[in-house]
Design a protein around this motif. Structure first.
Motif, mmCIF file in Angstrom:
data_model
loop_
_atom_site.group_PDB
_atom_site.id
_atom_site.type_symbol
_atom_site.label_atom_id
_atom_site.label_comp_id
_atom_site.label_asym_id
_atom_site.label_seq_id
_atom_site.Cartn_x
_atom_site.Cartn_y
_atom_site.Cartn_z
ATOM 1 N N CYS A 56 0.829 -1.212 0.000
ATOM 2 C CA CYS A 56 0.000 0.000 0.000
ATOM 3 C C CYS A 56 0.862 1.260 0.000
ATOM 4 C CB CYS A 56 -0.943 -0.003 1.196
ATOM 5 S SG CYS A 56 -2.228 -1.258 1.103
ATOM 6 N N ASP A 57 1.920 1.273 0.814
ATOM 7 C CA ASP A 57 2.827 2.428 0.836
ATOM 8 C C ASP A 57 3.574 2.581 -0.481
ATOM 9 O OD1 ASP A 57 2.024 3.056 3.401
ATOM 10 O OD2 ASP A 57 3.825 2.235 4.359
ATOM 11 N N LEU A 58 3.973 1.463 -1.067
ATOM 12 C CA LEU A 58 4.646 1.496 -2.363
ATOM 13 C C LEU A 58 3.738 2.095 -3.426
ATOM 14 C CD1 LEU A 58 7.081 0.729 -4.165
ATOM 15 C CD2 LEU A 58 6.002 -1.513 -4.447
ATOM 16 N N LEU A 59 2.482 1.691 -3.442
ATOM 17 C CA LEU A 59 1.526 2.215 -4.410
ATOM 18 C C LEU A 59 1.323 3.711 -4.212
ATOM 19 C CD1 LEU A 59 -0.484 1.767 -6.700
ATOM 20 C CD2 LEU A 59 -2.192 1.177 -4.966
ATOM 21 N N LEU A 82 6.520 2.908 -15.367
ATOM 22 C CA LEU A 82 6.143 3.082 -13.969
ATOM 23 C C LEU A 82 4.630 3.252 -13.837
ATOM 24 C CD1 LEU A 82 7.154 3.306 -11.067
ATOM 25 C CD2 LEU A 82 7.389 5.774 -11.435
ATOM 26 N N GLN A 83 4.057 4.045 -14.727
ATOM 27 C CA GLN A 83 2.611 4.247 -14.695
ATOM 28 C C GLN A 83 1.868 2.937 -14.974
ATOM 29 O OE1 GLN A 83 1.291 7.570 -16.981
ATOM 30 N NE2 GLN A 83 -0.761 7.487 -16.125
ATOM 31 N N SER A 84 2.374 2.153 -15.878
ATOM 32 C CA SER A 84 1.784 0.847 -16.154
ATOM 33 C C SER A 84 1.895 -0.067 -14.939
ATOM 34 C CB SER A 84 2.481 0.209 -17.356
ATOM 35 O OG SER A 84 1.982 -1.069 -17.592
ATOM 36 N N ALA A 85 3.020 0.006 -14.250
ATOM 37 C CA ALA A 85 3.223 -0.801 -13.051
ATOM 38 C C ALA A 85 2.246 -0.403 -11.948
ATOM 39 C CB ALA A 85 4.664 -0.674 -12.565
ATOM 40 N N VAL A 86 1.905 0.886 -11.873
ATOM 41 C CA VAL A 86 0.926 1.350 -10.891
ATOM 42 C C VAL A 86 -0.402 0.635 -11.116
ATOM 43 C CG1 VAL A 86 -0.512 3.321 -10.205
ATOM 44 C CG2 VAL A 86 1.954 3.593 -10.400
ATOM 45 N N GLY A 87 -0.843 0.575 -12.365
ATOM 46 C CA GLY A 87 -2.092 -0.107 -12.679
ATOM 47 C C GLY A 87 -2.039 -1.578 -12.321
ATOM 48 N N LEU A 89 -0.130 -2.991 -10.046
ATOM 49 C CA LEU A 89 -0.106 -3.133 -8.596
ATOM 50 C C LEU A 89 -1.496 -2.889 -8.003
ATOM 51 C CD1 LEU A 89 1.445 -3.687 -6.018
ATOM 52 C CD2 LEU A 89 2.177 -1.287 -6.003
ATOM 53 N N GLU A 90 -2.216 -1.914 -8.539
ATOM 54 C CA GLU A 90 -3.583 -1.673 -8.070
ATOM 55 C C GLU A 90 -4.463 -2.899 -8.294
ATOM 56 O OE1 GLU A 90 -4.608 3.025 -8.358
ATOM 57 O OE2 GLU A 90 -4.409 1.966 -10.275
ATOM 58 N N ARG A 91 -4.335 -3.507 -9.455
ATOM 59 C CA ARG A 91 -5.125 -4.711 -9.745
ATOM 60 C C ARG A 91 -4.740 -5.855 -8.807
ATOM 61 N NH1 ARG A 91 -4.141 -2.557 -14.667
ATOM 62 N NH2 ARG A 91 -2.411 -3.948 -15.136
ATOM 63 N N ALA A 92 -3.459 -6.029 -8.577
ATOM 64 C CA ALA A 92 -3.003 -7.100 -7.693
ATOM 65 C C ALA A 92 -3.486 -6.872 -6.263
ATOM 66 C CB ALA A 92 -1.476 -7.202 -7.716
ATOM 67 N N LEU A 93 -3.425 -5.637 -5.806
ATOM 68 C CA LEU A 93 -3.869 -5.341 -4.449
ATOM 69 C C LEU A 93 -5.370 -5.526 -4.299
ATOM 70 C CD1 LEU A 93 -1.696 -2.222 -3.579
ATOM 71 C CD2 LEU A 93 -1.442 -4.554 -2.722
ATOM 72 N N PHE A 98 -6.398 -5.901 -0.062
ATOM 73 C CA PHE A 98 -5.634 -5.168 0.940
ATOM 74 C C PHE A 98 -6.342 -3.880 1.328
ATOM 75 C CE2 PHE A 98 -1.482 -7.181 -0.690
ATOM 76 C CZ PHE A 98 -1.584 -8.187 0.234
ATOM 77 N N PHE A 99 -7.159 -3.335 0.413
ATOM 78 C CA PHE A 99 -7.831 -2.082 0.694
ATOM 79 C C PHE A 99 -9.244 -2.310 1.212
ATOM 80 C CE2 PHE A 99 -4.868 -0.740 -2.766
ATOM 81 C CZ PHE A 99 -4.041 0.007 -1.946
#
Length: 104
Positions: A56-59, A82-87, A89-93, A98-99
């Motif tokens: 969560c902090d990484l995101l 990096l922007q693609s990785a954000v998406g 990570l959001e999907r994985a979380l 986690f949220f």
């Protein structure tokens, strides 16, 4: 820890003598080791962190970096990745909830 199910990853810092080892332990705990030296065998510092909190902090931090770059008009292939990785990570979380504030 990874899509391939590995429990240990080593990430090298550029071409220098430094790297970070992340190891998944029991109960969602991650162990981080900063490594340096010949063969990256010397542990400089070690820390333990809850995987969900770390993710969560990484995101949050990654989103802030992407926003700052955009606000300054900076563009690059690295920023696109990096922007693609954000998406991703959001999907994985969201898959791991986690949220999600509901009791598990």
């Amino acid at each position: 820890m990874t899509a391939e199910g590995r429990k240990r990853e080593i990430m090298n810092f550029m071409e220098g003598p430094h790297s970070v080892e992340i190891e998944k332990e029991a109960d969602g705990i991650l162990r981080f080791r900063a490594l340096t030296g010949d063969g990256r065998r010397n542990v400089v510092v070690e820390a333990v962190r809850d995987a969900a909190s770390f993710a969560c902090d990484l995101l949050k931090t990654t989103k802030a970096v992407v926003t700052a770059c955009k606000e300054n008009g900076w563009t690059s292939l690295d920023l696109d990745e990096l922007q693609s990785a954000v998406g991703a990570l959001e999907r994985a979380l969201s898959m791991h909830q986690f949220f999600d504030d509901r009791p598990k």
